[in-house]
Design an enzyme around this catalytic site. Structure first.
Site, PDB file in Angstrom:
ATOM      1  NE  ARG A 211      -2.803  -1.432   3.339  1.00  0.00           N
ATOM      2  CZ  ARG A 211      -3.260  -2.603   3.792  1.00  0.00           C
ATOM      3  NH1 ARG A 211      -4.123  -3.304   3.083  1.00  0.00           N
ATOM      4  NH2 ARG A 211      -2.891  -3.073   4.955  1.00  0.00           N
ATOM      5  CG  PHE A 227     -11.116  -6.935  -5.880  1.00  0.00           C
ATOM      6  CD1 PHE A 227     -12.248  -7.743  -5.871  1.00  0.00           C
ATOM      7  CD2 PHE A 227     -10.374  -6.844  -7.048  1.00  0.00           C
ATOM      8  CE1 PHE A 227     -12.627  -8.456  -7.008  1.00  0.00           C
ATOM      9  CE2 PHE A 227     -10.742  -7.544  -8.187  1.00  0.00           C
ATOM     10  CZ  PHE A 227     -11.864  -8.348  -8.175  1.00  0.00           C
ATOM     11  CG  ASP A 249     -14.956  -4.387  -1.634  1.00  0.00           C
ATOM     12  OD1 ASP A 249     -13.754  -4.710  -1.571  1.00  0.00           O
ATOM     13  OD2 ASP A 249     -15.870  -5.114  -1.191  1.00  0.00           O
ATOM     14  CB  SER A 250     -19.084  -6.823  -4.025  1.00  0.00           C
ATOM     15  OG  SER A 250     -18.213  -7.664  -3.304  1.00  0.00           O
ATOM     16  CG  ASP A 300      -5.471  -6.964  -2.720  1.00  0.00           C
ATOM     17  OD1 ASP A 300      -5.015  -8.110  -2.897  1.00  0.00           O
ATOM     18  OD2 ASP A 300      -5.583  -6.443  -1.592  1.00  0.00           O
ATOM     19  CB  CYS A 340      -4.193 -13.558  -1.549  1.00  0.00           C
ATOM     20  SG  CYS A 340      -5.960 -13.470  -1.723  1.00  0.00           S
TER      21      CYS A 340
END
Ligand code: SAH
Length: 396
Positions: A211, A227, A249-250, A300, A340
């Protein structure tokens, strides 16, 4: 103590100090052991490998506590391992003084199935194996002693517990959570951490240094953060001088926290931030259809491939978002893209991203290879621990 006897020839991974004994490697258990009990692990010719936690319901039938046939697995053992883990962070110049920090990273810290994250005065504990669960009290006492924290909150609600036959457990197990919302400061930016209802233990600490890099690369750029969760990358981009930051983002609650994070940081130009609750796959298509372009894009996503068996479908999803990422970049733009997924290795991830660049018809070069911050170490004998991989790429 019961004895776990290995099948002939199945000691190879233990000789490399890999800590898992899979069901197919077990010949028999001599004696009785309940889930989480300590067993002695021996080869079929009687050679002793060490002590492990027995987990009869899991495909990972035993996890080594130590490669020492003499060691005693007791309260003092956990006190020592926890204290060493905490001390390693305190001695690392990039980690010392951070108030959001992973203190224990499972196998790679010699404590299989134990995750502990510190957020200020609160330590969040996640136990994901039968052995770790069995020693809960010892681990909590050791954490309190090693950190002097005010509260330990248990977030043992990860799906993987069911593979070990363990039910979810959450709640305060030491002290009490503070009344006010918990916050940490990460590279100069204050972030709220919801240890009770947030994802995982509340915050994705592994991306801390990535970040910061995003912040450094954001000056004068228009940024798209896909995300975004609670806006970690977005706020660092603003701190680094981004012209605009669109974050998607959801999760509605994550975006509400992100908006509160803007309020927590009056030094940042919050008016340059735009938040969009949406499915990223659809949003990327819509942005493309609208002819939008950005100078820096962060991708991400969540774990698309929890294990290698999901790799094919996951590969398509990674390809898809990266293809759109490349198409939405201005010339000279930067794509910071992550996976990830334990089931997708670095080499495969790089291939997928290269395929996306070629489909998008762009030349791209790798500026940085990225991984989790050093409070998420990877045991050399446990390559599975290297779940987070990322590439910072610049297009021509
Ligand atoms: N970058 C974040 C962490 C991302 S975690 C940080 O630095 O903190 C992955 C995020 O993806 C979660 O917040 C989850 O809500 C979101 N997510 C999962 N699937 C999604 C989808 N299809 N579209 C949009 N967001 C999604």
């Amino acid at each position: 103590m019961a004895k776990l006897v290995l099948q002939p020839g199945k000691e190879r991974s233990l000789l490399r100090r890999h800590p898992w004994v899979f069901a197919g490697s077990v010949a028999r258990l001599e004696g009785r052991a309940r889930p989480g009990d300590t067993v002695e692990v021996v080869a079929d010719d009687g050679r002793v490998f060490g002590r492990a936690a027995w987990s009869p319901q899991s495909q990972i039938r035993a996890r080594m506590w130590c490669f020492d046939g003499e060691a005693v697995i007791d309260h003092a053992f956990f006190k020592r391992r926890v204290a060493e883990s905490v001390a390693r962070r305190a001695a690392h110049p990039l980690l010392a003084g951070q108030d959001g920090l992973r203190l224990i990273h499972g196998e790679s810290d010699g404590l299989p199935g134990v995750i502990a994250d510190r957020f200020g005065e609160v330590v969040v504990l996640q136990l994901t194996s039968a052995g770790a669960d069995k020693w809960r009290d010892a681990i909590i006492a050791a954490l309190v002693q090693a950190t002097g924290c005010q509260a330990v909150y248990e977030r043992s609600d990860s799906d993987v517990r069911s593979l070990e036959g363990l039910a979810p457990v959450t709640g305060c197990v030491h002290g009490a959570l503070p009344e006010e919302r918990l916050t940490i400061v990460e590279h100069g930016v204050r972030m709220e951490v919801d240890v009770v209802a947030g994802h995982k233990t509340g915050f994705y600490l592994d991306q801390r240094d990535n970040r910061r890099l995003t912040g450094l690369l954001s000056a004068g750029r228009s940024v798209l953060n896909c995300f975004c969760y609670t806006g970690g990358f977005s706020l660092q981009a603003l701190a680094g001088g981004a012209n605009s930051v669109l974050s998607i983002d959801s999760s509605g609650p994550a975006l509400e926290t992100a908006r509160r994070n803007i309020v927590l940081n009056p030094q940042l130009p919050g008016e340059r931030a735009e938040w969009q609750e949406d499915d990223v796959f659809e949003a990327l298509r819509a942005l493309r259809a609208a002819g939008r372009r950005f100078d820096l894009i962060v991708l991400d996503p969540p774990k698309f491939a929890p294990s290698a068996s999901h790799a094919d479908r996951a590969a398509r999803a990674y390809k898809d978002i990266n293809l759109f990422g490349f198409r939405l970049l201005n010339p000279g733009g930067i794509l910071m893209t992550y996976s990830c997924s334990g089931g997708i290795g670095l080499e495969l991830f790089q291939k997928i991203v290269a395929g996306a660049a070629s489909d998008a018809g762009v030349d791209a070069r790798i500026l940085h290879r990225l991984a989790a911050a050093p409070d998420h170490p990877v045991g050399l004998a446990v390559p599975e621990g290297e779940y987070l991989k990322g590439l910072a790429l610049q297009v021509g």
